[in-house]
Design an enzyme around this catalytic site. Sequence first.
Site, PDB file in Angstrom:
ATOM      1  N   HIS A 103       0.852  -1.194   0.000  1.00 11.87           N
ATOM      2  CA  HIS A 103       0.000   0.000   0.000  1.00 11.87           C
ATOM      3  C   HIS A 103       0.883   1.237   0.000  1.00 11.87           C
ATOM      4  O   HIS A 103       2.113   1.136   0.071  1.00 11.87           O
ATOM      5  CB  HIS A 103      -0.921   0.032   1.234  1.00 11.87           C
TER       6      HIS A 103
ATOM      7  N   HIS B 152      -6.023  -2.123   4.798  1.00 11.07           N
ATOM      8  CA  HIS B 152      -5.987  -0.929   3.944  1.00 11.07           C
ATOM      9  C   HIS B 152      -5.221  -1.212   2.661  1.00 11.07           C
ATOM     10  O   HIS B 152      -4.240  -1.962   2.638  1.00 11.07           O
ATOM     11  CB  HIS B 152      -5.414   0.287   4.666  1.00 11.07           C
TER      12      HIS B 152
ATOM     13  N   HIS C 282       1.345  -1.059  15.193  1.00  4.83           N
ATOM     14  CA  HIS C 282       0.314  -0.041  15.053  1.00  4.83           C
ATOM     15  C   HIS C 282      -0.927  -0.440  15.839  1.00  4.83           C
ATOM     16  O   HIS C 282      -1.256  -1.632  15.932  1.00  4.83           O
ATOM     17  CB  HIS C 282      -0.110   0.109  13.591  1.00  4.83           C
TER      18      HIS C 282
ATOM     19  N   TYR D 218       9.775   1.579   9.958  1.00  2.00           N
ATOM     20  CA  TYR D 218       9.879   2.637   8.949  1.00  2.00           C
ATOM     21  C   TYR D 218      11.339   3.022   8.767  1.00  2.00           C
ATOM     22  O   TYR D 218      12.097   3.112   9.742  1.00  2.00           O
ATOM     23  CB  TYR D 218       9.085   3.870   9.376  1.00  2.00           C
TER      24      TYR D 218
ATOM     25  N   GLU E 154       8.275   1.366   4.345  1.00  2.13           N
ATOM     26  CA  GLU E 154       7.797   0.577   5.479  1.00  2.13           C
ATOM     27  C   GLU E 154       7.845  -0.889   5.106  1.00  2.13           C
ATOM     28  O   GLU E 154       7.540  -1.264   3.971  1.00  2.13           O
ATOM     29  CB  GLU E 154       6.352   0.952   5.833  1.00  2.13           C
TER      30      GLU E 154
END
Length: 314
Positions: A150, A206, A252, A261, A271
């Site tokens: 993503h 996501h 997260h 990251y 990431e």
Amino acid sequence: MGVMRIGHISIRVMDLEAAVKHYENVVGLKVTHRDAQGAVYMKCWDEWDKYSVVLTLSDQAGMNHVAYKVEKNADLDDLKGRIEKFGIQTELVAAGSMPFVGRMLQFTLPSGHDMYLYAEKECVGTDVGSTNPDPWPDGLRGAGVHWLDHCLLMCEMNPEKGINKVAENTRFFIDVLDFFQTEQVTVGPQGSIQLASFLSHSSKPHDIAFVGGERAGLHHLSFFLDSWHDILKAADVMAKNKVRIDVAPTRHGLTRGETIYFFDPSGNRNETFAGLGYQAQRDKPVVTWTEDQAGRSIFYHTGVMAEGFTTVYT
């Protein structure tokens, strides 16, 4: 079905060969093509299309465009009408304008980011093939990422002037591209301002995300790994290669993802992301993180926002 997944991201780098070395030796991609203009095309071992990352030489880092793959060529015509009805101009780009890609639909998001949709890209197969495949190929380099997972785009936000491109992009992706929202961060009076939005067109938490900032830009491009162990190994690879790590391995709250990251040599944030977190479904209630828990939503363990995380980007 329309949009299926992220297809590729084209980014600008200031030292092409240093970037190639980074994405090969640290991230684990391989070069599949170099064009006459000098752009470098790369893929991950578990991807079957020709490339997912395009590196172009520039004097400034950042994103050129992001492209998502749709199921059928006819979807491009349908989506062209829907996008234009929303009030955004589009352009159909001829097949071959990008190497190994069929015709594409180009447009600019409300946030100002350039986006393409396409249905066809040359299929070269994964590195383990499609007949009696092994679970992973020999000769993996670096972190050995599976696929481009993503991207997160920074969007202009100025509540005092009534500007919130996060909310505008969210409405466009839901109403026009048929994504659905999985999670959000809200701030302000009664949580009336949408600071961050996470959207999916699959069962992943996501497929794209938007966060508010001073200007539009690229926050990060993300690559999938299997497990927390792989995240730790990726951190070791980065340390061995003296890579600038932005955020050490953590979890997260948003998406439940396990993450690290880091930056490529030009300053584009990368990431590595592990764990699917949960199965996203259209009827699953949207998860909302409130302003008092915004730090925890990003960095669940400490609950403290890392310095520069939302202000440093390309």
